[in-house]
Motif scaffolding. Structure first.
Motif, short mmCIF file in Angstrom:
data_model
loop_
_atom_site.label_atom_id
_atom_site.label_comp_id
_atom_site.label_asym_id
_atom_site.label_seq_id
_atom_site.Cartn_x
_atom_site.Cartn_y
_atom_site.Cartn_z
N ALA A 150 -6.38 3.45 7.49
CA ALA A 150 -5.74 4.27 6.23
C ALA A 150 -5.26 2.85 5.31
CB ALA A 150 -4.60 4.91 6.76
N CYS A 151 -4.66 3.32 4.35
CA CYS A 151 -4.35 2.25 3.33
C CYS A 151 -5.61 1.53 2.60
CB CYS A 151 -3.25 1.33 4.05
SG CYS A 151 -1.91 1.94 5.03
N THR A 152 -6.60 2.11 2.50
CA THR A 152 -7.81 1.44 1.88
C THR A 152 -7.31 0.71 0.59
OG1 THR A 152 -9.06 3.45 2.60
CG2 THR A 152 -9.84 1.82 1.11
N GLU A 153 -6.47 1.29 -0.25
CA GLU A 153 -6.18 0.76 -1.55
C GLU A 153 -5.47 -0.71 -1.30
OE1 GLU A 153 -5.29 3.74 -0.51
OE2 GLU A 153 -6.36 5.27 -2.07
N LEU A 206 1.38 -11.23 6.27
CA LEU A 206 2.43 -10.15 6.38
C LEU A 206 1.93 -8.69 5.65
CD1 LEU A 206 5.70 -12.13 5.80
CD2 LEU A 206 4.79 -11.24 7.96
N PHE A 207 1.41 -9.14 4.77
CA PHE A 207 0.78 -7.79 3.89
C PHE A 207 -0.18 -7.20 4.51
CE2 PHE A 207 1.42 -9.84 -0.72
CZ PHE A 207 2.81 -9.57 -0.43
N TYR A 208 -1.10 -7.74 5.34
CA TYR A 208 -2.00 -7.24 6.06
C TYR A 208 -1.63 -6.58 7.38
CZ TYR A 208 -6.27 -8.77 3.99
OH TYR A 208 -7.41 -8.93 2.82
N VAL A 209 -0.56 -6.97 8.06
CA VAL A 209 0.00 -6.73 9.24
C VAL A 209 1.08 -5.22 8.97
CG1 VAL A 209 1.68 -7.25 10.89
CG2 VAL A 209 0.25 -8.97 10.22
N PHE A 210 1.79 -5.30 7.86
CA PHE A 210 2.75 -4.28 7.62
C PHE A 210 2.24 -3.36 6.65
CE2 PHE A 210 5.45 -7.81 9.05
CZ PHE A 210 5.72 -7.04 10.39
N TYR A 211 1.31 -3.61 5.82
CA TYR A 211 1.01 -2.73 4.67
C TYR A 211 -0.36 -2.26 4.93
CZ TYR A 211 5.47 -3.91 2.40
OH TYR A 211 6.77 -4.10 2.06
N THR A 212 -1.06 -2.30 5.73
CA THR A 212 -2.47 -1.82 6.16
C THR A 212 -2.55 -1.26 7.43
OG1 THR A 212 -3.31 -3.93 7.01
CG2 THR A 212 -3.65 -3.61 4.59
N LYS A 213 -3.36 -0.28 7.59
CA LYS A 213 -3.67 0.37 8.98
C LYS A 213 -5.21 0.20 9.12
CE LYS A 213 0.62 1.19 9.58
NZ LYS A 213 1.48 0.45 10.61
N PRO A 214 -5.63 0.14 10.35
CA PRO A 214 -7.09 0.28 10.78
C PRO A 214 -8.00 1.43 10.06
CG PRO A 214 -5.71 -0.32 12.63
CD PRO A 214 -4.75 0.24 11.78
N THR A 269 1.69 -8.19 -6.27
CA THR A 269 1.11 -7.31 -5.23
C THR A 269 1.86 -6.47 -4.34
OG1 THR A 269 -0.77 -8.93 -5.23
CG2 THR A 269 -0.76 -7.34 -3.48
N TRP A 270 2.92 -7.22 -3.73
CA TRP A 270 3.92 -6.77 -2.83
C TRP A 270 4.89 -5.65 -3.47
CZ3 TRP A 270 9.32 -8.66 -2.49
CH2 TRP A 270 10.12 -8.33 -1.73
N SER A 271 5.13 -5.88 -4.92
CA SER A 271 6.09 -5.21 -5.67
C SER A 271 5.08 -3.63 -5.80
CB SER A 271 6.36 -5.67 -7.27
OG SER A 271 7.25 -4.60 -7.76
N ALA A 272 3.80 -3.76 -6.05
CA ALA A 272 3.19 -2.79 -6.40
C ALA A 272 2.85 -1.73 -5.03
CB ALA A 272 1.65 -3.17 -6.90
N MET A 273 2.73 -2.61 -3.92
CA MET A 273 2.62 -1.74 -2.67
C MET A 273 3.72 -1.06 -2.16
SD MET A 273 -0.13 -4.24 -0.41
CE MET A 273 1.16 -5.59 -0.41
N SER A 274 4.87 -1.61 -2.79
CA SER A 274 6.32 -0.90 -2.49
C SER A 274 6.66 0.31 -3.20
CB SER A 274 7.36 -1.93 -2.68
OG SER A 274 7.27 -3.29 -1.91
N ASN A 275 5.77 0.71 -4.07
CA ASN A 275 5.92 1.96 -4.84
C ASN A 275 4.80 2.99 -4.29
OD1 ASN A 275 7.15 -0.04 -7.22
ND2 ASN A 275 8.09 2.10 -7.12
N GLU A 276 4.19 2.59 -3.27
CA GLU A 276 3.35 3.84 -2.88
C GLU A 276 3.94 4.85 -2.43
OE1 GLU A 276 -0.16 2.75 -0.42
OE2 GLU A 276 -0.74 1.12 -1.68
N PRO A 277 3.18 6.07 -2.65
CA PRO A 277 3.62 7.21 -2.04
C PRO A 277 3.64 7.54 -0.49
CG PRO A 277 2.72 7.75 -4.05
CD PRO A 277 2.31 6.22 -3.51
N GLU A 278 2.53 7.11 -0.09
CA GLU A 278 2.31 7.10 1.33
C GLU A 278 3.12 6.20 2.27
OE1 GLU A 278 0.37 9.24 2.79
OE2 GLU A 278 -0.55 10.16 0.80
N ARG A 279 3.94 6.82 2.81
CA ARG A 279 5.13 6.07 3.61
C ARG A 279 4.46 5.19 4.75
NH1 ARG A 279 8.84 5.26 0.49
NH2 ARG A 279 9.84 4.22 2.58
N ILE A 280 3.23 5.61 5.27
CA ILE A 280 2.63 4.81 6.27
C ILE A 280 2.35 3.43 5.80
CG2 ILE A 280 0.29 5.75 6.15
CD1 ILE A 280 0.13 5.70 9.33
#
Length: 463
Positions: A222-225, A212-220, A272-283
């Motif tokens: 973008a979202c390198t971090e 689910l992280f790869y599907v919803f929290y990454t883009k081809p 990991t999920w909690s950290a990604m939920s605080n990213e400024p980049e909404r995408i």
């Protein structure tokens, strides 16, 4: 303010749970030892303050908070931020209370110390002190107060996350030992199947989380971090799991196993999920509503119709602040469970005693001693004191742990609110991301050290 003042009336029955002068009118004290009851009361006080902090964020409460003199001065988005400021004040009061008690209780060796009676009694005065600090905190000038408290809260929450790991590891070890003992006593197939089922369930949930992280929290493109965070933590979790079952590790650390590793893996995925939920980049940080929309969108298209479903794009501009997102609720749940576990768990357990710096693990009174079972009708039942010869846990460290827990609650309820951030990215700042993701790495390193320490230092006892 009425919610804060209501703490006293709600908790007015607490003194009857304690031995000492405050229990003279009590006829129904529980059959528990003093060391356990005291910790439960302090845990209850912290949970009660958490409830008060949640009330500060309730809809409509901002209109009452705006009436506090100077609370909304020079604040552009007062209605949205006043609740967060109130949570800071409530948590600040609890943090000050527990930090002061941590200093006062340094080097208390037994209940014969006069300071021990303060720790185990005088509940009315302690509750009154908490209420007084809370009310006074609302009149602290804003200025640098919130900024400084944010920095202290970030460090304190980081430390409490590590304490949660220690408690989770201890819980996993105790769980594994209990079921292994039952396997050896009889019906081994049943208990082995139960152990295997729980381990497999935790690893399955971790694998689903990674997908689910790869599907919803990454883009081809973008979202390198996020790609790095997910991949790195997944690989380290696999390495730690393999390490836990190596023959050399099993020889020196027979308590290790896949059950503990599966729990640590699932906890790492949560961090990991909690950290990604605080990213400024909404995408790279979609809201739960957007995720549900993406899942439900394809199912609404008939099978015989070909269509292109446009991606769900977050609505630009400021979003309404709220603390009840999924990761905050999960964080509060983990916090409550760890807090109760640390309060109930007996101090003769090796891992808990090391965490609480217990100086008297061997001083355990017999369960039948002074439990009040022989109390006649009409007599006062008291909580037995099992710390006359030595404390069962470090009073100072216990209060310091609750001090860190107060800061953790403050950061969780405010979604790691950063006072110097722009309004549209108020709860999404990179410092919060790095604090959470680095805590996951430290957690993995600590768990790996518990596995490798007996090999590296064979002359020391790690049981």
């Amino acid at each position: 303010m009425g919610a804060v003042l209501g703490v006293c009336s709600v908790a007015s029955w607490i003194p009857c749970l304690c031995s000492g002068a405050s229990c003279l009118l009590c006829r129904c004290c529980p059959n528990s030892k003093n060391s356990t009851v005291t910790r439960l009361i302090y845990a209850f006080l912290l949970l009660l303050s958490t409830l008060v902090a949640c009330i500060m964020l309730a809809p409509g409460m901002e209109m009452q908070l705006k009436k506090v003199p100077g609370f909304c001065d020079k604040l552009v988005h007062c209605e949205e931020l006043v609740g967060y400021r109130a949570v800071y004040r409530v948590s600040f009061a609890m943090a000050v209370f527990f930090f002061l008690f941590s200093l006062i209780m340094i080097q208390v060796k037994s209940s014969k110390d006069p300071r021990a009676s303060v720790h185990n009694g005088f509940w009315f005065f302690k509750i009154a002190a908490i209420v007084g600090i809370m009310v006074g905190a609302f009149y602290i000038p804003e200025g640098p107060f919130t900024t400084a408290l944010f920095a202290i809260g970030t460090c304190g929450a980081f430390c409490f996350i590590l304490i949660q790991l220690v408690l989770l590891v201890d819980f996993a070890h105790s769980w594994n030992e209990s079921w292994v003992e039952r396997m050896e006593e009889g019906n081994s197939k049943c208990w082995y199947a139960a152990l295997l089922t729980c381990t497999g369930l935790f690893y399955t949930l971790s694998f689903i989380a990674v997908v689910l992280f790869y599907v919803f929290y990454t883009k081809p493109d973008a979202c390198t971090e996020n790609k790095f965070f997910i991949s790195f933590n997944m690989l380290v979790c696999i390495a730690v799991s393999i390490t836990s079952v190596l023959p050399k590790v099993q020889e020196h650390q027979p308590r290790s196993g896949l059950l503990q590793s599966s729990i640590i893996t699932l906890y790492t995925m949560y961090l990991t999920w909690s950290a990604m939920s605080n990213e400024p980049e909404r995408i790279c940080n979609p809201s739960l509503l957007n995720i549900i929309s993406q899942i439900a969108a394809p199912t609404s298209i008939p099978a015989n119709v070909t269509a292109i479903v446009p991606p769900v794009v977050p609505t630009p501009g400021p979003q309404k602040l709220q603390w009840w997102d999924a990761q905050s609720i999960v964080g509060l749940t983990v916090f409550v469970l760890c807090l109760l576990y640390s309060s109930i768990r007996s101090s003769n357990n090796s891992q808990v005693s090391k965490l609480t710096l217990s100086t008297s693990d061997s001083v355990i009174l017999d369960d039948t001693t002074g439990t009040g079972s022989d109390v006649e009708d009409g007599e006062i039942r008291r909580v037995p004191d099992n710390e006359k010869d030595g404390v069962q846990y470090s009073y100072a460290f216990f209060h310091f742990m609750l001090f860190l827990a107060s800061l953790y609650i403050m950061m969780t309820l405010t979604n790691w609110y950063s006072p110097d951030a722009e309004f549209k990215t108020l709860t999404s700042k990179w410092p919060a991301v790095w604090v959470k993701i680095s805590s996951s790495w430290v957690c993995l390193l600590l768990y790996l050290w518990t596995l490798m320490a007996p090999l590296v230092l064979p002359n020391r006892d790690f049981n």
